[in-house]
Design an enzyme around this catalytic site. Sequence first.
Site, PDB file in Angstrom:
ATOM      1  N   TRP A  72      15.956  -9.602 -20.359  1.00  0.00           N
ATOM      2  CA  TRP A  72      17.160  -8.872 -20.802  1.00  0.00           C
ATOM      3  C   TRP A  72      16.681  -7.657 -21.567  1.00  0.00           C
ATOM      4  O   TRP A  72      16.066  -7.793 -22.630  1.00  0.00           O
ATOM      5  CB  TRP A  72      18.059  -9.732 -21.704  1.00  0.00           C
ATOM      6  CG  TRP A  72      19.395  -9.065 -21.926  1.00  0.00           C
ATOM      7  CD1 TRP A  72      19.768  -8.281 -22.984  1.00  0.00           C
ATOM      8  CD2 TRP A  72      20.521  -9.114 -21.052  1.00  0.00           C
ATOM      9  NE1 TRP A  72      21.054  -7.844 -22.817  1.00  0.00           N
ATOM     10  CE2 TRP A  72      21.545  -8.338 -21.635  1.00  0.00           C
ATOM     11  CE3 TRP A  72      20.775  -9.726 -19.824  1.00  0.00           C
ATOM     12  CZ2 TRP A  72      22.806  -8.159 -21.043  1.00  0.00           C
ATOM     13  CZ3 TRP A  72      22.023  -9.551 -19.233  1.00  0.00           C
ATOM     14  CH2 TRP A  72      23.018  -8.783 -19.845  1.00  0.00           C
ATOM     15  N   ASP A  73      16.925  -6.466 -21.007  1.00  0.00           N
ATOM     16  CA  ASP A  73      16.391  -5.266 -21.650  1.00  0.00           C
ATOM     17  C   ASP A  73      17.477  -4.275 -22.068  1.00  0.00           C
ATOM     18  O   ASP A  73      17.158  -3.207 -22.603  1.00  0.00           O
ATOM     19  CB  ASP A  73      15.369  -4.582 -20.740  1.00  0.00           C
ATOM     20  CG  ASP A  73      15.949  -4.232 -19.368  1.00  0.00           C
ATOM     21  OD1 ASP A  73      17.189  -4.230 -19.224  1.00  0.00           O
ATOM     22  OD2 ASP A  73      15.158  -3.967 -18.444  1.00  0.00           O
ATOM     23  N   CYS A  74      18.750  -4.626 -21.828  1.00  0.00           N
ATOM     24  CA  CYS A  74      19.901  -3.773 -22.174  1.00  0.00           C
ATOM     25  C   CYS A  74      19.988  -2.482 -21.345  1.00  0.00           C
ATOM     26  O   CYS A  74      20.904  -1.681 -21.524  1.00  0.00           O
ATOM     27  CB  CYS A  74      19.938  -3.423 -23.676  1.00  0.00           C
ATOM     28  SG  CYS A  74      20.173  -4.857 -24.758  1.00  0.00           S
ATOM     29  N   CYS A  75      19.027  -2.247 -20.432  1.00  0.00           N
ATOM     30  CA  CYS A  75      18.955  -0.971 -19.702  1.00  0.00           C
ATOM     31  C   CYS A  75      19.916  -0.924 -18.510  1.00  0.00           C
ATOM     32  O   CYS A  75      20.369  -1.961 -18.019  1.00  0.00           O
ATOM     33  CB  CYS A  75      17.541  -0.752 -19.169  1.00  0.00           C
ATOM     34  SG  CYS A  75      16.256  -0.883 -20.428  1.00  0.00           S
ATOM     35  N   TYR A 132      11.483  -4.595 -23.877  1.00  0.00           N
ATOM     36  CA  TYR A 132      10.269  -3.815 -23.612  1.00  0.00           C
ATOM     37  C   TYR A 132      10.467  -2.301 -23.708  1.00  0.00           C
ATOM     38  O   TYR A 132       9.553  -1.578 -24.040  1.00  0.00           O
ATOM     39  CB  TYR A 132       9.662  -4.205 -22.252  1.00  0.00           C
ATOM     40  CG  TYR A 132      10.325  -3.506 -21.104  1.00  0.00           C
ATOM     41  CD1 TYR A 132       9.794  -2.326 -20.592  1.00  0.00           C
ATOM     42  CD2 TYR A 132      11.498  -3.995 -20.544  1.00  0.00           C
ATOM     43  CE1 TYR A 132      10.411  -1.668 -19.561  1.00  0.00           C
ATOM     44  CE2 TYR A 132      12.119  -3.341 -19.527  1.00  0.00           C
ATOM     45  CZ  TYR A 132      11.564  -2.177 -19.032  1.00  0.00           C
ATOM     46  OH  TYR A 132      12.205  -1.522 -18.027  1.00  0.00           O
TER      47      TYR A 132
END
Length: 270
Positions: free
Chosen positions: A32-35, A155
Amino acid sequence: MAVLQAIVLLATVSRVFAADKLTGTGSTGLYWDCCKPSCSWTEKGPWLTHPVQTCKKDDSPLNDFTVGSACGQGGTAFVCNNQQPWAVNDTFSYGFTSTFIPGASEFDWCCSCYELNFLNNGLEGKRMIVQASNTGYDDPSRTIFGVGAPGEKDYANGCMDRYDSDGGGFLGKEGRPLTKRSDCEALPKALQQGCFWRFDWFLDAYKPNMTFRRVKCPKALTDVTGCIRNDEDKFNASAGTNAAPSSYGESFSLLATSLILAAGALAFNI
Ligand SMILES: *[C@@H]1O[C@H](CO)[C@@H](O)[C@H](O)[C@H]1NC(C)=O
Ligand SMILES: *[C@@H]1O[C@H](CO)[C@@H](O)[C@H](O)[C@H]1NC(C)=O
Ligand SMILES: *[C@@H]1O[C@H](CO)[C@@H](O)[C@H](O)[C@H]1NC(C)=O
């Protein structure tokens, strides 16, 4: 310029010969990177509707699919928080994945749906139907379906940016930051549901293997992303692969483009 032409040529030729892998085996993971998801760009697939829905920082819909990702592209597009997994019952869940299938391409998997049947690590007998909303480039030699579930490594600092946080470790660091269900309570409220799912249904399993098989997308998933492909009624998963892109017309026009580019490349002496 010559190098660019060569790259476009290679990409185009490989597109013509890529086979859409509809079944196989692979492993899973969590991320889960919110991107902004990779399948949220217009050119990534054969859409009947539009690419994967993106959202503004406040999670309201962002319908301009040309806006760059908030992660490293100077844009303002984030993933929508409703693209978290949810359980229907003890053995069946829905979700969205960051997908990579060697030998196929984003044009094949973006917004395709797959049934995953888990094989090990405590998830035997459980299955999910997922929509491929993103692409995972970490290891292009392996089939991987990374399930989007909050609480993983931030990340690209997308989550820190979105929640104006200094990180503080609570959105995850290298490795496996969360070890127990109650750790999810430290996440922003909007991210807790998928984090709880990770412990309650996914049993915090470490990279379980699975078999995958393309299925027609259920409305429950396309209602979330708004993304429907134009080949939903054409593929045949029993055949394993579709050897050619969804229509011969498309295949021939790509081939013609390749030949024109090849002629151009020769003319420029590369
Ligand atoms: C769980 O839900 C799925 C999908 O609706 C259904 O096919 C399956 O029979 C259900 N299983 C149980 C044990 O209720
Ligand atoms: C699970 O997947 C990994 C990575 O693809 C592979 O190395 C391993 O052999 C698989 N294990 C099983 C039990 O299928
Ligand atoms: C799908 O593929 C299988 C295996 O090749 C074949 O037997 C079947 O007739 C195909 N179904 C359709 C509708 O084309």
